[in-house]
Design a protein around this motif. Structure first.
Motif, PDB file in Angstrom:
ATOM      1  N   LEU A 105       3.720  20.062  19.029  1.00  0.00           N
ATOM      2  CA  LEU A 105       2.362  19.719  19.223  1.00  0.00           C
ATOM      3  C   LEU A 105       2.153  18.439  18.727  1.00  0.00           C
ATOM      4  CD1 LEU A 105      -0.179  20.204  20.892  1.00  0.00           C
ATOM      5  CD2 LEU A 105      -1.301  21.560  18.927  1.00  0.00           C
ATOM      6  N   LEU A 106       2.510  18.190  17.770  1.00  0.00           N
ATOM      7  CA  LEU A 106       2.547  16.713  17.074  1.00  0.00           C
ATOM      8  C   LEU A 106       3.268  15.648  17.800  1.00  0.00           C
ATOM      9  CD1 LEU A 106       2.801  17.149  13.011  1.00  0.00           C
ATOM     10  CD2 LEU A 106       0.983  16.277  14.025  1.00  0.00           C
ATOM     11  N   GLY A 107       4.370  16.126  18.522  1.00  0.00           N
ATOM     12  CA  GLY A 107       5.079  15.249  19.239  1.00  0.00           C
ATOM     13  C   GLY A 107       4.392  14.931  20.427  1.00  0.00           C
ATOM     14  N   ILE A 108       3.800  15.933  21.121  1.00  0.00           N
ATOM     15  CA  ILE A 108       2.990  15.708  22.122  1.00  0.00           C
ATOM     16  C   ILE A 108       1.665  14.762  21.935  1.00  0.00           C
ATOM     17  CG2 ILE A 108       1.432  17.376  23.897  1.00  0.00           C
ATOM     18  CD1 ILE A 108       3.201  19.409  23.570  1.00  0.00           C
ATOM     19  N   LEU A 109       1.054  15.104  20.898  1.00  0.00           N
ATOM     20  CA  LEU A 109       0.189  14.247  20.665  1.00  0.00           C
ATOM     21  C   LEU A 109       0.420  12.834  20.378  1.00  0.00           C
ATOM     22  CD1 LEU A 109      -2.101  16.824  18.301  1.00  0.00           C
ATOM     23  CD2 LEU A 109      -2.819  16.080  20.700  1.00  0.00           C
ATOM     24  N   PHE A 110       1.414  12.406  19.407  1.00  0.00           N
ATOM     25  CA  PHE A 110       1.917  11.349  19.195  1.00  0.00           C
ATOM     26  C   PHE A 110       2.183  10.470  20.563  1.00  0.00           C
ATOM     27  CE2 PHE A 110       5.316   8.471  18.189  1.00  0.00           C
ATOM     28  CZ  PHE A 110       4.595   7.656  17.381  1.00  0.00           C
ATOM     29  N   CYS A 111       2.984  11.509  21.302  1.00  0.00           N
ATOM     30  CA  CYS A 111       3.359  10.408  22.639  1.00  0.00           C
ATOM     31  C   CYS A 111       2.272  10.229  23.454  1.00  0.00           C
ATOM     32  CB  CYS A 111       4.474  11.168  23.511  1.00  0.00           C
ATOM     33  SG  CYS A 111       6.093  11.353  22.542  1.00  0.00           S
ATOM     34  N   HIS A 112       1.203  11.154  23.410  1.00  0.00           N
ATOM     35  CA  HIS A 112       0.022  10.674  24.295  1.00  0.00           C
ATOM     36  C   HIS A 112      -0.816   9.595  23.775  1.00  0.00           C
ATOM     37  CE1 HIS A 112      -3.868  12.339  26.295  1.00  0.00           C
ATOM     38  NE2 HIS A 112      -4.469  11.141  25.588  1.00  0.00           N
ATOM     39  N   GLU A 113      -0.850   9.477  22.557  1.00  0.00           N
ATOM     40  CA  GLU A 113      -1.602   8.347  22.113  1.00  0.00           C
ATOM     41  C   GLU A 113      -0.626   6.863  21.971  1.00  0.00           C
ATOM     42  OE1 GLU A 113      -4.801   8.333  21.410  1.00  0.00           O
ATOM     43  OE2 GLU A 113      -4.735  10.293  21.733  1.00  0.00           O
ATOM     44  N   MET A 114       0.726   7.265  21.833  1.00  0.00           N
ATOM     45  CA  MET A 114       1.518   5.905  22.142  1.00  0.00           C
ATOM     46  C   MET A 114       1.452   5.590  23.398  1.00  0.00           C
ATOM     47  SD  MET A 114       2.373   5.047  19.184  1.00  0.00           S
ATOM     48  CE  MET A 114       3.610   3.854  19.595  1.00  0.00           C
TER      49      MET A 114
END
Length: 314
Positions: free
Chosen positions: A51-60
């Motif tokens: 989930l951290l990866g999903i959220l990070f890529c969303h914001e990036m």
């Protein structure tokens, strides 16, 4: 020029990892045994990292689009919440200067949900292969034998329903519920966060995209669309709270942004409308419901729907 500080970004990222992993037990970490901490980390880390990866890529997706246009913005700030079952409110970036036209607005708005959508789907798909069906009767017996317990049901969207039927089914959702594995749950939460961001209002990602596509004329009908959204509270009362947040904080209408010197073009229009259309398929009308030993309390909308189904079936 002073160098940017990333202390808060790093601290909030670490705290969010802990709240995703330990959730309601986060504040009890100093009092847990090392064996218990190791077991929690082993069991829940796949969910946290995914989930951290999903959220990070969303914001990036937002960040890189903004930087492409030379717009100053911060790196992501993660939002930890030490509560089960999710453990976070997502992440945000802060854009430090005005967006100059609707093409920039479109690109900055659309690439966040596009990234999280692309990553959430395979997480859910692969994760469902390591998930299982649990008979609701079994859950009901457990609740009645332990009245202090509650059971949390994660609602289906059109997409999650058909995908779970394809991988785990066919099964009757009135008799079975899906017990998501860590990776599948990260995908489910990622789709929920993507869906909430794609709501077509105000400063949400969907609001950026819809305003860029429809232009100023959308102000004639956006409140009708918002009124339709409020009807969802008949199915799940939490949408009343979301309606208040949108109306008073996020706002229904988007602030004015000038038109670009050239049109959006066919690709952006197809891309944008496709992203907004995906909301129909990934949006869960009742995302989370809590069941106690007294049973599931249905909403007015669910009662009306069940009544209509019974009448039609007869």
């Amino acid at each position: 020029m002073s160098r940017p500080s990333y202390g808060w970004n790093i601290l909030l990222f670490i705290l969010t990892f802990f709240t995703l992993t330990f959730q309601g037990e986060t504040l009890q970490i100093p009092f847990l045994s090392s064996a218990t901490i190791s077991e929690i980390l082993r069991a829940r880390s796949p969910y946290s990292f995914s989930l951290l990866g999903i959220l990070f890529c969303h914001e990036m997706g937002h960040y890189l689009a903004a930087r492409y246009y030379g717009i100053r913005t911060t790196l992501p700030y993660f939002l930890p919440v030490p509560l089960a079952p999710v453990g976070t409110m997502g992440a945000v970036i802060k854009i430090k200067e005005a967006i100059r036209d609707k093409i920039q607005l479109f690109d900055i708005g659309v690439w966040g949900p596009a990234m999280s959508l692309v990553l959430s789907i395979p997480c859910l798909w692969i994760g469902l292969k390591n998930s299982q069906l649990v008979p609701l009767a079994e859950r009901s017996v457990l609740l009645h034998s332990n009245p202090e317990l509650v059971d949390i049901h994660f609602g289906d969207s059109i997409f999650t329903y058909f995908l779970s039927q394809q991988i785990l089914g066919p099964f009757d959702p009135k008799l079975f519920t899906v017990e998501y594995g860590p990776l599948a749950f990260a995908g489910w939460v990622g789709l929920l966060i993507t869906a909430l961001n794609l709501l077509p209002f105000g400063q949400l990602d969907g609001g950026h995209v819809l305003y860029s596509l429809a232009g100023e004329k959308y102000r004639r009908w956006i409140y009708y669309l918002f009124s339709a959204f409020l009807l969802l509270s008949l199915w799940n009362y939490s949408w009343i709270l979301w309606g208040l947040l949108i109306y008073y904080l996020i706002k229904v209408e988007h602030p004015y942004v000038p038109d670009a010197s050239f049109p959006l073009g066919k690709f952006r229009k197809i891309f944008g409308w496709s992203m907004l259309l995906s909301l129909v398929f990934i949006f869960p009308i009742s995302p989370i419901t809590v069941v106690s030993s007294s049973g599931l309390r249905t909403s007015l909308g669910e009662d009306l729907w069940n009544f209509l189904v019974d009448v039609i079936s007869k």
